[in-house]
Scaffold this motif. Structure first.
Motif, PDB file in Angstrom:
ATOM      1  N   LYS A  56       7.614  -0.273 -24.100  1.00  0.00           N
ATOM      2  CA  LYS A  56       7.456  -1.628 -23.834  1.00  0.00           C
ATOM      3  C   LYS A  56       6.325  -2.535 -23.895  1.00  0.00           C
ATOM      4  CE  LYS A  56      10.309  -1.178 -19.349  1.00  0.00           C
ATOM      5  NZ  LYS A  56      10.290  -0.954 -18.140  1.00  0.00           N
ATOM      6  N   ASN A  57       5.395  -1.587 -25.128  1.00  0.00           N
ATOM      7  CA  ASN A  57       4.183  -2.120 -25.684  1.00  0.00           C
ATOM      8  C   ASN A  57       3.257  -2.482 -24.716  1.00  0.00           C
ATOM      9  OD1 ASN A  57       2.664  -2.707 -27.632  1.00  0.00           O
ATOM     10  ND2 ASN A  57       3.456  -4.692 -27.840  1.00  0.00           N
ATOM     11  N   ILE A  58       3.335  -1.700 -23.350  1.00  0.00           N
ATOM     12  CA  ILE A  58       2.317  -1.699 -22.537  1.00  0.00           C
ATOM     13  C   ILE A  58       1.148  -0.556 -22.557  1.00  0.00           C
ATOM     14  CG2 ILE A  58       1.561  -1.339 -19.887  1.00  0.00           C
ATOM     15  CD1 ILE A  58       4.881  -2.278 -19.469  1.00  0.00           C
ATOM     16  N   LYS A  59      -0.111  -1.127 -22.808  1.00  0.00           N
ATOM     17  CA  LYS A  59      -1.125  -0.123 -23.184  1.00  0.00           C
ATOM     18  C   LYS A  59      -1.487   0.625 -21.984  1.00  0.00           C
ATOM     19  CE  LYS A  59      -4.178  -2.073 -26.729  1.00  0.00           C
ATOM     20  NZ  LYS A  59      -5.276  -3.170 -26.871  1.00  0.00           N
ATOM     21  N   GLY A  60      -1.436   0.192 -20.647  1.00  0.00           N
ATOM     22  CA  GLY A  60      -2.065   1.004 -19.721  1.00  0.00           C
ATOM     23  C   GLY A  60      -3.396   0.690 -19.735  1.00  0.00           C
ATOM     24  N   GLY A  61      -3.840   1.072 -18.396  1.00  0.00           N
ATOM     25  CA  GLY A  61      -5.154   0.968 -17.672  1.00  0.00           C
ATOM     26  C   GLY A  61      -5.402   0.126 -16.525  1.00  0.00           C
ATOM     27  N   ILE A  62      -6.402  -0.386 -16.445  1.00  0.00           N
ATOM     28  CA  ILE A  62      -6.675  -1.126 -15.084  1.00  0.00           C
ATOM     29  C   ILE A  62      -6.528  -2.454 -15.280  1.00  0.00           C
ATOM     30  CG2 ILE A  62      -8.386  -1.608 -13.304  1.00  0.00           C
ATOM     31  CD1 ILE A  62      -7.879   1.187 -13.260  1.00  0.00           C
ATOM     32  N   VAL A  63      -5.806  -3.188 -14.750  1.00  0.00           N
ATOM     33  CA  VAL A  63      -5.409  -4.554 -14.616  1.00  0.00           C
ATOM     34  C   VAL A  63      -5.602  -5.201 -13.245  1.00  0.00           C
ATOM     35  CG1 VAL A  63      -3.742  -4.412 -16.261  1.00  0.00           C
ATOM     36  CG2 VAL A  63      -2.986  -4.259 -14.095  1.00  0.00           C
ATOM     37  N   GLU A  64      -6.060  -6.432 -13.155  1.00  0.00           N
ATOM     38  CA  GLU A  64      -6.324  -7.025 -12.129  1.00  0.00           C
ATOM     39  C   GLU A  64      -4.839  -8.038 -11.692  1.00  0.00           C
ATOM     40  OE1 GLU A  64      -9.978  -9.329 -12.133  1.00  0.00           O
ATOM     41  OE2 GLU A  64     -10.786  -7.864 -10.813  1.00  0.00           O
ATOM     42  N   ARG A  65      -4.490  -7.949 -10.463  1.00  0.00           N
ATOM     43  CA  ARG A  65      -3.438  -8.891 -10.108  1.00  0.00           C
ATOM     44  C   ARG A  65      -3.761  -9.179  -8.521  1.00  0.00           C
ATOM     45  NH1 ARG A  65       0.060  -6.753  -6.418  1.00  0.00           N
ATOM     46  NH2 ARG A  65      -0.202  -4.471  -6.104  1.00  0.00           N
ATOM     47  N   GLU A  66      -2.911 -10.534  -8.191  1.00  0.00           N
ATOM     48  CA  GLU A  66      -3.324 -11.089  -6.877  1.00  0.00           C
ATOM     49  C   GLU A  66      -2.499 -10.147  -5.938  1.00  0.00           C
ATOM     50  OE1 GLU A  66      -2.030 -12.823  -9.592  1.00  0.00           O
ATOM     51  OE2 GLU A  66      -3.190 -14.672  -9.751  1.00  0.00           O
TER      52      GLU A  66
END
Ligand SMILES: [Zn+2]
Length: 108
Positions: A56-66
């Motif tokens: 899905k072309n998602i790199k992964g790692g830490i993301v910030e979300r609400e």
């Protein structure tokens, strides 16, 4: 289920909660009615680990979300009053409109 005076896309101001979020304004992205919570743009950011998914072309790692915050911690942000206000109603039936209880401006 409780009926909320606030709706998706309403501008709101955070009245209490985490110090970093207080007085922040943003749009309501989502209402979680069954939990009496709202998700507000750029407010209560939480870090989440995302797994990489090359398909899905998602790199992964830490993301910030609400994250969701209690709905009673936000107030409608009236552009005329330039502050958080209570929402009132005017008219009835199909003509029912939401208004600012302070300046009377129609919000819908
Ligand atoms: Zn107002």
């Amino acid at each position: 289920m409780a009926k909320f005076k606030l709706k998706k896309n309403d501008p709101v101001i955070v009245k209490s909660g985490r110090r970093a979020d207080r007085k922040k304004t943003g749009k309501i992205l989502r209402i979680v009615a069954e939990k009496n919570r709202v998700v507000v743009e750029k407010v209560h950011l939480v870090k989440e680990y995302v797994r990489p998914n090359p398909q899905k072309n998602i790199k992964g790692g830490i993301v910030e979300r609400e994250g969701a915050i209690p709905i009673n911690k936000v107030m409608y942000y009236c552009k005329e009053c330039e502050k958080g206000v209570r929402v009132g109603y005017k008219g009835s039936g199909v003509n029912k409109q939401r208004v600012c209880r302070k300046c009377g401006v129609v919000l819908d």
